[in-house]
Design a protein around this motif. Sequence first.
Motif, PDB file in Angstrom:
ATOM      1  N   PRO A  96       0.685  -1.246   0.079  1.00  0.00           N
ATOM      2  CA  PRO A  96      -0.141  -0.015   0.070  1.00  0.00           C
ATOM      3  C   PRO A  96       0.866   1.156  -0.062  1.00  0.00           C
ATOM      4  CG  PRO A  96      -0.084  -1.206   2.169  1.00  0.00           C
ATOM      5  CD  PRO A  96       0.373  -1.899   1.085  1.00  0.00           C
ATOM      6  N   THR A  97       1.979   1.025   0.685  1.00  0.00           N
ATOM      7  CA  THR A  97       3.061   2.428   0.230  1.00  0.00           C
ATOM      8  C   THR A  97       3.443   2.843  -1.133  1.00  0.00           C
ATOM      9  OG1 THR A  97       5.033   1.320   0.834  1.00  0.00           O
ATOM     10  CG2 THR A  97       3.635   1.939   2.956  1.00  0.00           C
ATOM     11  N   HIS A  98       3.076   1.834  -1.987  1.00  0.00           N
ATOM     12  CA  HIS A  98       3.497   1.937  -3.373  1.00  0.00           C
ATOM     13  C   HIS A  98       2.311   2.425  -4.278  1.00  0.00           C
ATOM     14  CE1 HIS A  98       7.319  -0.877  -2.822  1.00  0.00           C
ATOM     15  NE2 HIS A  98       7.458   0.432  -2.450  1.00  0.00           N
ATOM     16  N   VAL A  99       1.326   2.680  -3.621  1.00  0.00           N
ATOM     17  CA  VAL A  99       0.216   3.346  -4.140  1.00  0.00           C
ATOM     18  C   VAL A  99      -0.113   4.774  -4.013  1.00  0.00           C
ATOM     19  CG1 VAL A  99      -2.541   3.189  -4.376  1.00  0.00           C
ATOM     20  CG2 VAL A  99      -1.108   1.038  -4.040  1.00  0.00           C
ATOM     21  N   TYR A 100       0.313   5.689  -4.739  1.00  0.00           N
ATOM     22  CA  TYR A 100       0.419   7.021  -4.453  1.00  0.00           C
ATOM     23  C   TYR A 100      -0.904   7.841  -4.987  1.00  0.00           C
ATOM     24  CZ  TYR A 100       5.157   5.013  -4.485  1.00  0.00           C
ATOM     25  OH  TYR A 100       6.153   4.304  -4.307  1.00  0.00           O
ATOM     26  N   SER A 101      -1.011   8.834  -4.501  1.00  0.00           N
ATOM     27  CA  SER A 101      -2.122   9.790  -4.647  1.00  0.00           C
ATOM     28  C   SER A 101      -1.641  11.203  -4.377  1.00  0.00           C
ATOM     29  CB  SER A 101      -3.407   9.376  -3.996  1.00  0.00           C
ATOM     30  OG  SER A 101      -3.238   9.577  -2.571  1.00  0.00           O
ATOM     31  N   PRO A 102      -2.376  12.332  -5.176  1.00  0.00           N
ATOM     32  CA  PRO A 102      -1.880  13.775  -4.602  1.00  0.00           C
ATOM     33  C   PRO A 102      -2.350  13.893  -3.238  1.00  0.00           C
ATOM     34  CG  PRO A 102      -3.225  13.427  -6.827  1.00  0.00           C
ATOM     35  CD  PRO A 102      -3.306  12.250  -6.070  1.00  0.00           C
ATOM     36  N   ASP A 103      -1.632  14.905  -2.692  1.00  0.00           N
ATOM     37  CA  ASP A 103      -1.915  15.362  -1.506  1.00  0.00           C
ATOM     38  C   ASP A 103      -2.996  16.137  -1.352  1.00  0.00           C
ATOM     39  OD1 ASP A 103      -1.983  15.906   1.366  1.00  0.00           O
ATOM     40  OD2 ASP A 103       0.325  16.053   1.392  1.00  0.00           O
ATOM     41  N   GLY A 104      -4.117  16.011  -1.030  1.00  0.00           N
ATOM     42  CA  GLY A 104      -5.014  17.019  -1.013  1.00  0.00           C
ATOM     43  C   GLY A 104      -4.976  17.896   0.171  1.00  0.00           C
ATOM     44  N   GLU A 105      -4.159  17.807   1.071  1.00  0.00           N
ATOM     45  CA  GLU A 105      -3.829  18.762   2.231  1.00  0.00           C
ATOM     46  C   GLU A 105      -2.529  19.420   1.999  1.00  0.00           C
ATOM     47  OE1 GLU A 105      -5.870  17.004   6.137  1.00  0.00           O
ATOM     48  OE2 GLU A 105      -4.772  15.432   5.183  1.00  0.00           O
ATOM     49  N   ALA A 106      -2.008  19.263   0.781  1.00  0.00           N
ATOM     50  CA  ALA A 106      -0.595  20.078   0.811  1.00  0.00           C
ATOM     51  C   ALA A 106      -0.938  21.516   1.089  1.00  0.00           C
ATOM     52  CB  ALA A 106      -0.043  19.830  -0.493  1.00  0.00           C
ATOM     53  N   ALA A 107       0.195  22.179   1.649  1.00  0.00           N
ATOM     54  CA  ALA A 107       0.381  23.294   2.175  1.00  0.00           C
ATOM     55  C   ALA A 107       0.326  24.373   0.887  1.00  0.00           C
ATOM     56  CB  ALA A 107       1.556  23.692   2.899  1.00  0.00           C
ATOM     57  N   ASP A 108       0.875  23.878  -0.125  1.00  0.00           N
ATOM     58  CA  ASP A 108       0.959  24.482  -1.427  1.00  0.00           C
ATOM     59  C   ASP A 108       0.582  23.589  -2.569  1.00  0.00           C
ATOM     60  OD1 ASP A 108       1.879  25.809  -3.920  1.00  0.00           O
ATOM     61  OD2 ASP A 108       3.710  26.915  -2.898  1.00  0.00           O
ATOM     62  N   PRO A 109      -0.669  23.607  -3.104  1.00  0.00           N
ATOM     63  CA  PRO A 109      -1.146  22.702  -4.212  1.00  0.00           C
ATOM     64  C   PRO A 109      -0.303  22.938  -5.359  1.00  0.00           C
ATOM     65  CG  PRO A 109      -2.829  24.075  -3.090  1.00  0.00           C
ATOM     66  CD  PRO A 109      -1.673  24.647  -2.671  1.00  0.00           C
ATOM     67  N   VAL A 110       0.242  24.008  -5.766  1.00  0.00           N
ATOM     68  CA  VAL A 110       0.923  24.258  -7.102  1.00  0.00           C
ATOM     69  C   VAL A 110       2.191  23.451  -6.977  1.00  0.00           C
ATOM     70  CG1 VAL A 110       2.155  25.893  -8.422  1.00  0.00           C
ATOM     71  CG2 VAL A 110       0.205  26.553  -7.363  1.00  0.00           C
ATOM     72  N   VAL A 111       2.979  23.553  -5.849  1.00  0.00           N
ATOM     73  CA  VAL A 111       4.354  22.658  -5.746  1.00  0.00           C
ATOM     74  C   VAL A 111       3.570  21.246  -5.644  1.00  0.00           C
ATOM     75  CG1 VAL A 111       5.973  21.908  -4.122  1.00  0.00           C
ATOM     76  CG2 VAL A 111       5.417  24.261  -4.547  1.00  0.00           C
ATOM     77  N   GLU A 112       2.710  20.831  -5.005  1.00  0.00           N
ATOM     78  CA  GLU A 112       2.270  19.492  -4.991  1.00  0.00           C
ATOM     79  C   GLU A 112       1.921  18.889  -6.368  1.00  0.00           C
ATOM     80  OE1 GLU A 112       1.048  15.463  -3.634  1.00  0.00           O
ATOM     81  OE2 GLU A 112       2.224  17.080  -3.021  1.00  0.00           O
ATOM     82  N   GLY A 113       1.473  19.774  -7.146  1.00  0.00           N
ATOM     83  CA  GLY A 113       1.220  19.189  -8.637  1.00  0.00           C
ATOM     84  C   GLY A 113       2.362  18.906  -9.277  1.00  0.00           C
ATOM     85  N   GLN A 114       3.313  19.784  -9.275  1.00  0.00           N
ATOM     86  CA  GLN A 114       4.767  19.534  -9.857  1.00  0.00           C
ATOM     87  C   GLN A 114       5.545  18.551  -9.192  1.00  0.00           C
ATOM     88  OE1 GLN A 114       6.438  23.495  -8.820  1.00  0.00           O
ATOM     89  NE2 GLN A 114       5.404  24.343 -10.647  1.00  0.00           N
ATOM     90  N   ARG A 115       5.106  18.188  -7.924  1.00  0.00           N
ATOM     91  CA  ARG A 115       5.885  16.969  -7.150  1.00  0.00           C
ATOM     92  C   ARG A 115       5.319  15.691  -7.623  1.00  0.00           C
ATOM     93  NH1 ARG A 115       4.983  13.176  -3.904  1.00  0.00           N
ATOM     94  NH2 ARG A 115       2.772  13.675  -4.055  1.00  0.00           N
ATOM     95  N   TYR A 116       4.071  15.848  -7.764  1.00  0.00           N
ATOM     96  CA  TYR A 116       3.420  14.650  -8.325  1.00  0.00           C
ATOM     97  C   TYR A 116       3.664  13.957 -10.014  1.00  0.00           C
ATOM     98  CZ  TYR A 116      -0.374  11.042  -8.113  1.00  0.00           C
ATOM     99  OH  TYR A 116      -1.082   9.758  -8.115  1.00  0.00           O
ATOM    100  N   ASP A 117       3.807  14.945 -10.679  1.00  0.00           N
ATOM    101  CA  ASP A 117       4.060  14.679 -12.010  1.00  0.00           C
ATOM    102  C   ASP A 117       5.676  14.303 -11.985  1.00  0.00           C
ATOM    103  OD1 ASP A 117       1.804  15.415 -13.093  1.00  0.00           O
ATOM    104  OD2 ASP A 117       2.420  17.378 -14.086  1.00  0.00           O
ATOM    105  N   ALA A 118       6.346  14.799 -11.209  1.00  0.00           N
ATOM    106  CA  ALA A 118       7.757  14.440 -11.029  1.00  0.00           C
ATOM    107  C   ALA A 118       7.962  12.873 -10.578  1.00  0.00           C
ATOM    108  CB  ALA A 118       8.665  15.309 -10.205  1.00  0.00           C
ATOM    109  N   ALA A 119       6.898  12.668  -9.678  1.00  0.00           N
ATOM    110  CA  ALA A 119       7.009  11.139  -8.996  1.00  0.00           C
ATOM    111  C   ALA A 119       6.632  10.329 -10.237  1.00  0.00           C
ATOM    112  CB  ALA A 119       6.099  11.199  -7.819  1.00  0.00           C
ATOM    113  N   ILE A 120       5.652  10.543 -10.950  1.00  0.00           N
ATOM    114  CA  ILE A 120       5.403   9.647 -11.877  1.00  0.00           C
ATOM    115  C   ILE A 120       6.546   9.532 -12.969  1.00  0.00           C
ATOM    116  CG2 ILE A 120       3.782   9.459 -14.049  1.00  0.00           C
ATOM    117  CD1 ILE A 120       1.531  10.973 -12.436  1.00  0.00           C
ATOM    118  N   ALA A 121       7.139  10.464 -13.532  1.00  0.00           N
ATOM    119  CA  ALA A 121       7.931  10.463 -14.381  1.00  0.00           C
ATOM    120  C   ALA A 121       9.324   9.628 -13.766  1.00  0.00           C
ATOM    121  CB  ALA A 121       8.575  11.870 -14.705  1.00  0.00           C
ATOM    122  N   ALA A 122       9.509   9.825 -12.432  1.00  0.00           N
ATOM    123  CA  ALA A 122      10.635   8.958 -11.746  1.00  0.00           C
ATOM    124  C   ALA A 122      10.539   7.593 -11.664  1.00  0.00           C
ATOM    125  CB  ALA A 122      10.844   9.653 -10.451  1.00  0.00           C
TER     126      ALA A 122
END
Length: 260
Positions: A96-122
């Motif tokens: 279950p730790t290998h099932v990822y989702s965007p963090d809906g409680e992120a302090a900075d949603p813009v940064v979180e979106g960029q982080r999520y795209d980078a995680a998929i690419a990585a």
Amino acid sequence: MEIIIAASPKAIASIVADAIEDLLTEHAGTVLGLATGSSPLSVYQELIRRHRDNGLSFAKSRAFLLDEYLGLPRAHPQSYHSVIRSEFVDHIDIDPTHVYSPDGEAADPVVEGQRYDAAIAAAGGIELQLLGIGTDGHIGFNEPTSSLRSRTRVKTLTEQTRSDNARFFDHVDQVPRHVMTQGLGTISEARHLVLVATGEAKAEAVAAMVEGPVAAICPGSVLQLHQHATVLVDEDAASRLKLADYYRHVYANKPRWQGI
């Protein structure tokens, strides 16, 4: 784009599960893209059955979710982090730790979106992305007029989408107005897009997606530009397709070794 008209959601689930099982057999570490909502449920149920009865393993695979409600705690039963676990992840052997989702409680949603795209690419990108479609043509939570090249970001839900999702909450007022969703550009980077739609309520959206123009007013139409997109619908969802007989003919005469 391949259009498959099947007799029932169960028949659709079997076809999609075959494709996922083939991927896992070829490469146990396959990265999957998971959707929530009613459309993929029969697929998850069939995969759970194959895991339970036939030993299909997800142990080395990873998965990314399409979207998440903004501001909803992950522990909330209707957060997609929780929903995908109760409907699928908790019933198979994926970590279950290998099932990822965007963090809906992120302090900075813009940064979180960029982080999520980078995680998929990585992770090497998504091999097969499961999709549903909303009655207004949205995929993920990319509502009409979303940029066809958009990235993971915050979107405001239409009142129609909130109304459609109200069945999962006690009242429509409890449905969040904002979400974080993979963008249409992010989704389009998956190597295989597999969209499932069932029921007459989806017929108009399916027809616009498949046979209408590629346009932001119908976000699902972006699948027309993808190099490997498969749309699976039942008879009701196919009821407004002008070329339905042709799609049936093509699939009936397709070499079975090709899969989808």
